[in-house]
Design an enzyme around this catalytic site. Structure first.
Site, PDB file in Angstrom:
ATOM      1  N   GLY A  47       0.796  -1.213   0.000  1.00 12.45           N
ATOM      2  CA  GLY A  47       0.000   0.000   0.000  1.00 12.45           C
ATOM      3  C   GLY A  47       0.829   1.263   0.000  1.00 12.45           C
ATOM      4  O   GLY A  47       0.613   2.160  -0.821  1.00 12.45           O
ATOM      5  N   ASP A  68      10.508  -7.129  -0.687  1.00 16.06           N
ATOM      6  CA  ASP A  68       9.209  -7.774  -0.515  1.00 16.06           C
ATOM      7  C   ASP A  68       9.382  -9.261  -0.840  1.00 16.06           C
ATOM      8  O   ASP A  68      10.318  -9.637  -1.554  1.00 16.06           O
ATOM      9  CB  ASP A  68       8.160  -7.161  -1.445  1.00 16.06           C
ATOM     10  CG  ASP A  68       6.748  -7.272  -0.882  1.00 16.06           C
ATOM     11  OD1 ASP A  68       6.130  -6.220  -0.613  1.00 16.06           O
ATOM     12  OD2 ASP A  68       6.267  -8.403  -0.701  1.00 16.06           O
ATOM     13  N   SER A  75      -7.053  -8.990  -2.919  1.00 14.64           N
ATOM     14  CA  SER A  75      -7.309  -8.041  -1.840  1.00 14.64           C
ATOM     15  C   SER A  75      -6.322  -6.880  -1.844  1.00 14.64           C
ATOM     16  O   SER A  75      -6.565  -5.858  -1.196  1.00 14.64           O
ATOM     17  CB  SER A  75      -7.251  -8.757  -0.480  1.00 14.64           C
ATOM     18  OG  SER A  75      -5.942  -9.234  -0.216  1.00 14.64           O
ATOM     19  N   ASN A  76      -5.213  -7.010  -2.567  1.00 15.80           N
ATOM     20  CA  ASN A  76      -4.230  -5.920  -2.645  1.00 15.80           C
ATOM     21  C   ASN A  76      -4.683  -4.800  -3.573  1.00 15.80           C
ATOM     22  O   ASN A  76      -4.258  -3.647  -3.418  1.00 15.80           O
ATOM     23  CB  ASN A  76      -2.889  -6.441  -3.158  1.00 15.80           C
ATOM     24  CG  ASN A  76      -2.284  -7.559  -2.340  1.00 15.80           C
ATOM     25  OD1 ASN A  76      -1.629  -8.437  -2.870  1.00 15.80           O
ATOM     26  ND2 ASN A  76      -2.502  -7.531  -1.027  1.00 15.80           N
ATOM     27  N   LEU A  77      -5.505  -5.127  -4.559  1.00 17.38           N
ATOM     28  CA  LEU A  77      -5.746  -4.211  -5.666  1.00 17.38           C
ATOM     29  C   LEU A  77      -6.525  -2.962  -5.273  1.00 17.38           C
ATOM     30  O   LEU A  77      -6.498  -1.960  -5.987  1.00 17.38           O
ATOM     31  CB  LEU A  77      -6.479  -4.944  -6.792  1.00 17.38           C
ATOM     32  CG  LEU A  77      -5.764  -6.192  -7.340  1.00 17.38           C
ATOM     33  CD1 LEU A  77      -6.586  -6.818  -8.454  1.00 17.38           C
ATOM     34  CD2 LEU A  77      -4.363  -5.861  -7.825  1.00 17.38           C
ATOM     35  N   LYS A  92       5.189  -9.734  -6.249  1.00 17.64           N
ATOM     36  CA  LYS A  92       5.035  -8.288  -6.182  1.00 17.64           C
ATOM     37  C   LYS A  92       6.261  -7.569  -6.740  1.00 17.64           C
ATOM     38  O   LYS A  92       6.139  -6.511  -7.364  1.00 17.64           O
ATOM     39  CB  LYS A  92       4.766  -7.838  -4.752  1.00 17.64           C
ATOM     40  CG  LYS A  92       3.360  -8.112  -4.272  1.00 17.64           C
ATOM     41  CD  LYS A  92       3.115  -7.505  -2.901  1.00 17.64           C
ATOM     42  CE  LYS A  92       1.678  -7.748  -2.448  1.00 17.64           C
ATOM     43  NZ  LYS A  92       1.417  -7.181  -1.116  1.00 17.64           N
ATOM     44  N   ASN A 137       4.046  -3.961  10.432  1.00 19.47           N
ATOM     45  CA  ASN A 137       4.132  -4.709  11.680  1.00 19.47           C
ATOM     46  C   ASN A 137       5.232  -4.121  12.554  1.00 19.47           C
ATOM     47  O   ASN A 137       6.194  -3.535  12.064  1.00 19.47           O
ATOM     48  CB  ASN A 137       4.379  -6.197  11.421  1.00 19.47           C
ATOM     49  CG  ASN A 137       5.725  -6.459  10.782  1.00 19.47           C
ATOM     50  OD1 ASN A 137       6.744  -6.580  11.460  1.00 19.47           O
ATOM     51  ND2 ASN A 137       5.756  -6.519   9.449  1.00 19.47           N
ATOM     52  N   CYS A 194      -4.057  -4.065   9.280  1.00 21.72           N
ATOM     53  CA  CYS A 194      -4.999  -3.635   8.243  1.00 21.72           C
ATOM     54  C   CYS A 194      -5.837  -4.812   7.746  1.00 21.72           C
ATOM     55  O   CYS A 194      -6.985  -4.642   7.343  1.00 21.72           O
ATOM     56  CB  CYS A 194      -4.253  -2.992   7.081  1.00 21.72           C
ATOM     57  SG  CYS A 194      -3.562  -1.366   7.487  1.00 21.72           S
ATOM     58  N   CYS A 352     -12.512 -16.507  14.003  1.00 29.24           N
ATOM     59  CA  CYS A 352     -12.499 -15.163  13.440  1.00 29.24           C
ATOM     60  C   CYS A 352     -12.026 -15.297  11.998  1.00 29.24           C
ATOM     61  O   CYS A 352     -12.310 -16.293  11.352  1.00 29.24           O
ATOM     62  CB  CYS A 352     -11.619 -14.222  14.262  1.00 29.24           C
ATOM     63  SG  CYS A 352      -9.872 -14.694  14.309  1.00 29.24           S
TER      64      CYS A 352
END
Length: 394
Positions: A47, A68, A75-77, A92, A137, A194, A352
């Site tokens: 992000g 990376d 979900s990254n887009l 990535k 993190n 996040c 969860c």
């Protein structure tokens, strides 16, 4: 911090590319040559790393490093704009390098597919002029901070969560470091990631461009960098606040008598337990004992045989996305005051998204006398992978 300009001039093509910089007296030819001679390391190609790397490439920073070891996921887009839909499943680093070269083929892009650690951080960070921290993190944030202080490298810091962003410059000469602001990490699991709490997709664009701006200012030696200043951005209310930071003379890393003179075990420092195999927790948060856990295969078998009480401790908006059939929703934050709704329940399996929040819930339930509470290993994500792939993942 300034970078010496190289002797060669810009090519005619580069003059055309950077013409809007060259006509600014604060940048000019000298500043653009400093950018060309400079190197910046972006920790993370997600992000924050996306807008940082893209704008630094467009600005003409000569060498950009990317750290990376992840692959592009759907979900990254929503926020990681350096990647596109055709990149899903790619590394990535490969996707980011292609995007940066498409923006500016004059820029050298170096990729480092490693997990940053105490063993490699000094060698890796030491090869660059400016470090941009785009991590999510606490162990890595403290690691980057300490390495930057030990190496004398400025750290253009940023962080994001939901609608709020933060930015500063740490580790600069005579300026404070991250530990001056946060001497101790928060208890494990107290601050959700996040992935657990969500983030407005536009937010990293705002904070990342601030980080890129700070990196450029540090390189060309112009303006007033965020040294000794901590910028807080509230996107929901569209407000910026600035807090003054002072260098702590007692800081264990950058203080007058430092006690941290080499990199340490940051997982241990932050109290983060290593992830157990196939838990889906990525080492974040409290790990449940093996006896407190149930597998998704076991849960499926129990449901097929007539049922077991399934407690979902996610938030209502997550419950709307996907759910395990027959589960009961009580969000973790409401659980302490709603224990009465569970009276008389014997065995219950708690879940969860990935197993972190439910591990906390099981601990709370057992302390309240619900000895039959067990955590679902890997959460609903593991359920989707192994039992019902028709459900959407988030």
């Amino acid at each position: 911090m300034t970078v010496a300009a190289p002797a060669p001039a810009l090519s005619n093509q580069e003059v055309a590319r950077y013409s809007r910089h060259l006509i600014m007296p604060e940048v000019g030819m000298d500043g653009q040559l400093k950018l060309k001679a400079a190197s910046v390391l972006c920790i993370g190609a997600g992000g924050l790393g996306s807008p940082v790397a893209m704008y630094l490439a467009a600005a003409g920073v000569g060498r950009i490093g990317l750290v990376d070891f992840d692959v592009v996921d759907y979900s990254n887009l929503q926020r990681q704009i350096i990647h596109g839909t055709p990149d899903v499943g790619r590394r990535k680093l490969d996707s980011a390098r292609d995007s940066l070269h498409a923006i500016n083929p004059e820029v050298e892009v170096e990729t480092h597919e490693v997990a940053l650690s105490s063993a490699n951080a000094l060698d890796l960070l030491g090869g660059y002029d400016v470090i941009v921290d785009g991590t999510d993190n606490f162990p890595t944030r403290y690691l980057v901070n300490d390495a930057c202080v030990l190496l004398g490298r400025p750290n253009a810091y940023g962080s994001i969560f939901r609608f709020e962003g933060q930015a500063s410059v740490f580790g600069a000469k005579d300026g404070p470091c991250y530990r001056c602001l946060y001497p101790e990490p928060p208890p494990p699991g107290l601050v959700p990631s996040c992935a657990e709490g969500g983030v407005l997709g536009i937010l990293p664009g705002v904070v990342g461009t601030i980080q890129a701006t700070e990196a450029v200012k540090l390189i060309i030696g112009r303006g007033e960098p965020l040294i000794g200043r901590f910028l807080v951005y509230d996107a929901l209310r569209m407000r910026f606040r600035e807090l003054k930071l002072r260098k702590d003379p007692d800081c264990p890393v950058c203080g007058d008598r430092p006690t941290v003179t080499e990199l340490i075990d940051y997982e241990q420092f932050c109290g983060v337990a290593p992830a157990a195999p196939d838990t889906g927790t990525a080492g974040a948060g409290p790990a449940a004992d093996a006896g407190d856990e149930a597998t998704v295969e076991e849960l499926k078998s129990r449901l097929d045989a007539g049922g077991v009480f399934v407690l979902d401790v996610r938030e209502p908006q997550e419950f709307q996305i996907c759910r395990i059939p027959g589960s009961t929703l009580i969000p973790l934050g409401e659980l302490p005051k709603r224990l009465g709704e569970l009276e008389g329940r014997g065995e219950m399996i708690v879940h969860c998204k990935s197993g972190v929040r439910s591990a906390k819930a099981v601990k709370l339930l057992r302390e309240a006398g619900f000895d039959g509470a067990r955590n679902l290993r890997g959460g609903i994500l593991r359920w989707i992978d192994a039992v019902d792939p028709s459900l959407p993942k988030y």
